[in-house]
Write an enzyme that holds these catalytic residues in place. Structure first.
Site, short mmCIF file in Angstrom:
data_model
loop_
_atom_site.label_atom_id
_atom_site.label_comp_id
_atom_site.label_asym_id
_atom_site.label_seq_id
_atom_site.Cartn_x
_atom_site.Cartn_y
_atom_site.Cartn_z
N CYS A 2 -1.64 8.82 13.82
CA CYS A 2 -0.02 8.40 13.61
C CYS A 2 0.56 7.65 14.86
O CYS A 2 -0.26 7.31 15.50
CB CYS A 2 0.24 9.57 13.70
N ARG A 27 -0.46 2.45 11.13
CA ARG A 27 -1.21 3.75 11.37
C ARG A 27 -1.34 5.28 11.02
O ARG A 27 -2.05 5.31 10.68
CB ARG A 27 -0.45 4.26 13.42
N TRP A 75 -0.29 9.83 9.61
CA TRP A 75 -1.10 10.60 8.19
C TRP A 75 -1.44 11.73 8.59
O TRP A 75 -1.79 12.31 9.76
CB TRP A 75 -2.02 8.96 9.24
N ASN A 99 -0.35 12.19 18.03
CA ASN A 99 -0.99 11.81 17.25
C ASN A 99 -1.95 12.35 18.13
O ASN A 99 -1.96 12.69 19.38
CB ASN A 99 -0.26 10.20 17.87
N GLY A 100 -2.97 12.56 16.84
CA GLY A 100 -4.25 13.26 17.69
C GLY A 100 -4.19 14.53 17.07
O GLY A 100 -3.35 15.06 16.03
N GLU A 482 -20.56 -4.65 3.41
CA GLU A 482 -19.20 -4.24 4.15
C GLU A 482 -18.32 -5.46 3.07
O GLU A 482 -17.54 -5.21 2.34
CB GLU A 482 -19.37 -5.41 5.34
N LYS A 486 -14.60 -3.37 1.24
CA LYS A 486 -13.58 -4.39 1.84
C LYS A 486 -12.83 -4.31 0.08
O LYS A 486 -11.38 -4.10 -0.24
CB LYS A 486 -13.79 -6.15 1.62
N GLU A 489 -11.76 -0.32 -0.69
CA GLU A 489 -10.38 0.78 -0.20
C GLU A 489 -9.24 -0.18 -0.14
O GLU A 489 -8.60 -0.06 0.22
CB GLU A 489 -10.77 0.52 1.65
N HIS A 505 -34.85 2.00 -9.39
CA HIS A 505 -35.43 3.42 -8.86
C HIS A 505 -33.64 4.04 -9.32
O HIS A 505 -33.82 5.48 -8.78
CB HIS A 505 -35.59 3.67 -7.73
N LYS A 604 -5.13 2.25 10.45
CA LYS A 604 -5.98 1.82 11.22
C LYS A 604 -7.01 1.85 11.98
O LYS A 604 -8.15 1.40 11.84
CB LYS A 604 -5.15 0.27 11.57
C1 AGP Z 1 -12.43 -1.21 7.31
O1 AGP Z 1 -12.00 -1.79 6.55
C2 AGP Z 1 -11.71 0.19 7.43
N1 AGP Z 1 -10.45 0.17 7.94
C3 AGP Z 1 -11.80 1.20 9.03
O2 AGP Z 1 -13.78 1.33 7.78
C4 AGP Z 1 -12.81 1.24 10.07
O3 AGP Z 1 -13.74 -0.26 10.01
C5 AGP Z 1 -13.12 1.91 10.90
O4 AGP Z 1 -12.53 3.10 10.47
C6 AGP Z 1 -13.76 1.77 11.86
O5 AGP Z 1 -12.87 1.19 12.80
P1 AGP Z 1 -12.91 1.26 14.58
O6 AGP Z 1 -13.78 -0.63 13.97
O7 AGP Z 1 -11.27 0.16 15.06
O8 AGP Z 1 -13.88 1.68 14.92
#
Ligand code: AGP
Length: 609
Positions: A2, A27, A75, A99-100, A482, A486, A489, A505, A604
Site C-alpha cells: 500500500c 503500490r 492494495w 502498510n503491511g 520472463e 510480462k 501481467e 509430454h 509494485k
Molecule cells: C514483475 O514484473 C512483477 N512486478 C513481480 O513479479 C516482481 O518481479 C516480484 O513481485 C518481485 O519484486 P521485487 O523484485 O521487488 O522483489
C-alpha cells in the site's frame, strides 16, 4: 504494497497528499483515503476506487484546507475494496493508515470484542487502530501508547498516526514495511517511498525498524528503543522529480524499457577495474569470490527469472552450481549448507516480504547472504551481509523491465568475477565478458528498440488471443518464463512458458489452429532441437514467431514470422531477445487497452507474505 503519505506544516496539506497518493498508486490502487486536521477535529474522507474518486469526495465533503493530514492508497489484503475497508481507520481518539499485515489481528480483535469494542470493517488495520486507542486511553501519551500497542502485534506494519488531542502532530512507526521521513521548506513529510515526495523535497531519512517519529510543523523528532529523542539525519536523494515522471513516454513501462541501455551501464561500470570485473566498491574482494563453491539464488516473480538466467550463466562461466528458488518455497526447504554456499537474494524493491523472509531464513541457518537490490537502503539491502545495487533508478511501472535487465547484467558480472578470481577464465576472457555486458548489451537493446514498429505489427497476432505459449531450451527457457510473465501481467492473456522438449509430454495437446507460439532459440547448440519442436507445433496449426540469431540456418523455413537478433556476443543476443519480448508484451497490452503501468490485482512491491 500500500502507499502511505503524511504532511504537517505551514502549507495546505490536501493537495500535497492527493498529489503524493497519485504517485503512490503504483503500490496499490483499489481504494484510497485521507484524514485531515480541521478546526472541527480530524476529518476522514475515503472511498473505493482511485485518486480521482477521492478528489470528487473531497469536493463533495468540502475538505479543501488543512495543515496536517495523512493519506493512503490500498492494495486489499484483509477485506475487499470498499469505502469501509479503505484507510484511514479511526478507533476512539486515534486515526491511522497502515502498510503491511498484522498477522495476529484475529486474536487482538477477539480480545477487544470481549471488551465491547465494535468494528466496522474487515481489515486488520482497524484492529490495529483499536489496539492503539485502547493503549492511548490507558496512558494518554502517544509515545507510550504506540510502544504498548505495537508490542502486542505480530506481522509487518508502517503506521502514520493522528491523535485527536495532538493537533498538528503526525506520528509514525515501522516494522517490516518501508517508511521514510522528509524535510520540506514548509513542513515535514512521511511516505512509503521517496517517489511520492520528489515534487516537494529531496531531503529524506529512512525510518529504522521500531523507531518512532513525531512530526510537527517545525520539527521532526525520533525516539529509539532507549526512549531518548533525537533529530533525523537528513540525506539528499539522487532521484529528481523528472526521474519519477514519464519524460514524454505514454507509460512508465515504455520509458523504463528505453532506459535499459543506460541502466546497464550504470549498474556495470562501477564493477569494472582496468577492464576486469571488480566488486571492491561494494566491499567484496576477489578472495571472497574464491570461497564461493555453491550458490542458492532466491527471489520472487521476475527476479526469480533473472536468477534463472543468471544461474545458467554462473554455472557455465564460473563453473559453480547455482540453483534458483522461489522465495516463498525456499524457506520451507531444509537448509542445505554445503561448504562455500552463498545465498543470493534478488529484489528490485528491496521490500518483498517473501524474499525478506527467505533472507532471514538463510541468515538464521548461518549462510552468508548477498542481496542484488535496486532501491537503496531498503530492508533487504540493509539486512543482507553484502549488497550489490543495480543502479537502474526508480522503477515505477508495476511490471519490471530495467529492474530485471540490470539484475541479469549484475549476475553476469558476478559470474565473471568468480570465474576470474578462481582462475577459470583468463584476464582476456574476463575482459571480453565484461565488455560484452557493458557495451554489446546496451547496443543490442538500442538496436531492438528501433524495431518497435515491426514488433507492434507482430503483437496484433497476440492481442486477440486468449492463450499464448513461449518455448525454449536452456537459457532460452529461462528467458521464456520472463517473457510469459510480462505478457500475462500487463495484457491479461494467459501465457505460459514451456521447456521446448517438454511439449510432447502433454502440453502439445493445447495447440490448436493459429495458437501463437513464440519460440526463443538463441543457443546455437540447441537450435536444431528447438527447430524440431517448432515443426511439431506448426504441424498442429500453431502460428510460430521465432526469435533467433540473425545467422541462424534458414529461420524462415520453420516459422511464420522471425525476429532476428545480433550475434556479436551471448550478452548481445540475450539482451536483444529480452527487449523483444518486453516490447511484444507492451504493444500487445496497449492494443488491448490495458492499464499497463498499473495492471489489475497487482502492486509494485508485495510487502505481505
Ligand atoms: C514483475 O514484473 C512483477 N512486478 C513481480 O513479479 C516482481 O518481479 C516480484 O513481485 C518481485 O519484486 P521485487 O523484485 O521487488 O522483489
Amino acid at each position: 504494497m500500500c502507499g502511505i503519505i503524511g504532511y504537517t506544516g505551514s502549507a495546505n496539506a490536501i493537495p500535497k497528499i492527493t498529489k503524493g497518493l497519485s504517485v503512490l498508486e503504483y503500490r496499490g490502487y483499489d481504494s484510497v483515503g485521507i484524514a485531515a486536521r480541521t478546526e472541527l477535529g480530524v476529518k476522514t474522507v475515503k472511498c473505493k476506487g482511485r485518486i480521482g474518486a477521492l478528489e470528487e469526495r473531497l469536493t463533495q465533503q468540502k475538505l479543501s484546507e488543512s495543515q496536517c493530514a495523512i493519506g493512503h492508497t490500498r492494495w486489499a489484503t484483509h477485506g475487499g475494496p470498499s469505502d469501509t475497508n479503505a484507510h484511514p481507520h479511526r478507533a476512539g481518539r486515534v486515526v491511522l493508515v497502515h502498510n503491511g499485515i498484522i498477522e495476529n489481528y484475529k486474536e487482538l480483535k477477539e480480545m477487544l470484542s470481549r471488551a465491547k469494542v465494535s468494528f466496522l470493517s474487515e481489515t486488520d488495520t482497524e484492529v490495529a487502530a483499536a489496539v492503539l486507542n485502547a493503549a492511548y486511553d490507558a496512558c494518554n501519551d502517544p509515545l507510550t501508547a504506540i510502544r504498548t500497542a505495537t508490542a502486542q502485534m505480530t506481522g509487518s506494519y508502517a503506521f502514520g498516526i493522528l491523535f485527536d488531542d495532538h493537533p498538528g502532530e503526525v506520528w509514525a512507526i515501522r516494522s517490516g514495511s518501508p517508511l521514510i521521513l522528509a524535510k520540506g521548506e514548509d513542513g515535514f513529510y512521511l511516505a512509503s517511498d521517496m517517489t511520492a515526495l520528489l515534487p516537494f523535497t529531496r531531503e529524506y531519512h529512512i525510518l529504522k525498524e521500531g523507531e518512532i517519529a513525531r512530526l510537527t510543523a517545525t520539527e521532526a523528532a525520533l525516539c529509539g528503543a532507549a526512549d531518548a529523542w533525537c533529530s533525523p539525519t537528513w540525506s539528499i536523494t539522487s532521484m529528481t522529480p523528472e526521474s519519477a515522471q514519464k519524460s514524454g513516454f505514454e507509460h512508465f513501462m515504455l520509458k523504463e524499457i528505453h532506459e535499459q541501455p543506460e541502466a546497464i551501464v550504470k549498474s556495470v561500470s562501477p564493477r569494472i577495474k582496468n577492464g576486469l570485473p571488480s566488486f571492491e566498491a561494494d566491499g567484496i574482494s576477489s578472495d571472497f569470490w574464491k570461497q564461493v563453491k555453491n550458490i542458492q539464488i532466491v527471489a520472487c516473480g521476475s527476479a526469480t527469472h533473472a536468477g534463472l538466467v543468471g544461474g545458467s550463466v554462473l554455472e557455465r562461466v564460473a563453473k559453480v552450481p547455482a540453483a534458483s528458488y522461489i522465495a516463498s518455497e525456499y524457506r520451507y526447504h531444509p537448509p542445505i549448507a554445503v561448504d562455500g554456499t552463498l545465498v543470493v537474494v534478488i529484489s528490485q524493491s528491496g521490500e518483498t516480504a517473501d524474499t525478506l523472509a527467505a533472507l532471514r531464513y538463510a541468515k538464521s541457518a548461518g549462510l552468508p547472504t548477498l542481496a542484488i537490490v535496486n532501491a537503496v537502503e531498503t530492508t533487504i539491502a540493509r539486512e543482507a551481509d553484502y549488497r550489490v545495487y543495480t543502479y537502474a533508478g526508480p522503477e515505477i511501472a508495476v511490471a519490471t523491465t530495467k529492474g530485471y535487465c540490470t539484475q541479469v547484467s549484475v549476475l553476469y558480472m558476478i559470474a565473471a568475477a568468480i570465474a576470474h578470481a578462481c582462475g577459470r577464465i583468463s584476464d582476456e576472457e574476463a575482459r571480453e565478458l565484461v565488455r560484452s555486458v557493458a557495451e554489446d548489451a546496451p547496443t543490442a537493446i538500442t538496436e531492438m528498440l528501433e524495431k518497435t514498429e515491426t514488433l507492434r505489427e507482430m503483437s496484433k497476432r497476440l492481442a486477440q488471443k486468449d492463450h499464448v505459449f513461449y518455448i525454449g531450451r536452456g537459457l532460452d527457457y529461462a528467458m521464456s518464463q520472463e517473457a510469459a510473465l510480462k505478457l500475462k501481467e500487463i495484457s491479461y492473456i494467459h501465457a505460459e512458458a514451456y521447456a521446448a522438449g517438454e511439449l510432447k509430454h502433454g502440453t502439445i495437446s493445447l495447440i490448436e489452429q493459429d495458437t501463437p507460439v513464440l519460440a526463443i532459440s538463441t543457443e546455437e547448440a540447441l537450435y536444431d532441437k528447438t527447430e524440431s519442436n517448432v515443426r511439431e507445433v506448426r504441424s498442429r496449426g500453431a502460428y510460430v514467431i521465432l526469435i533467433c540469431r540473425q545467422d541462424a540456418r534458414d529461420p524462415g523455413h520453420s516459422a511464420d514470422e522471425v525476429i532476428l537478433l545480433p550475434t556479436k556476443s551471448e550478452a548481445a543476443t540475450l539482451f536483444a531477445s529480452l527487449t523483444a519480448v518486453q516490447l511484444l508484451a507492451y504493444e500487445t497490452a496497449a492494443l488491448r487497452g490495458c492499464d499497463i503501468d498499473r495492471p489489475r490485482n497487482l502492486a509494485k512491491s508485495v510487502t505481505v507474505e
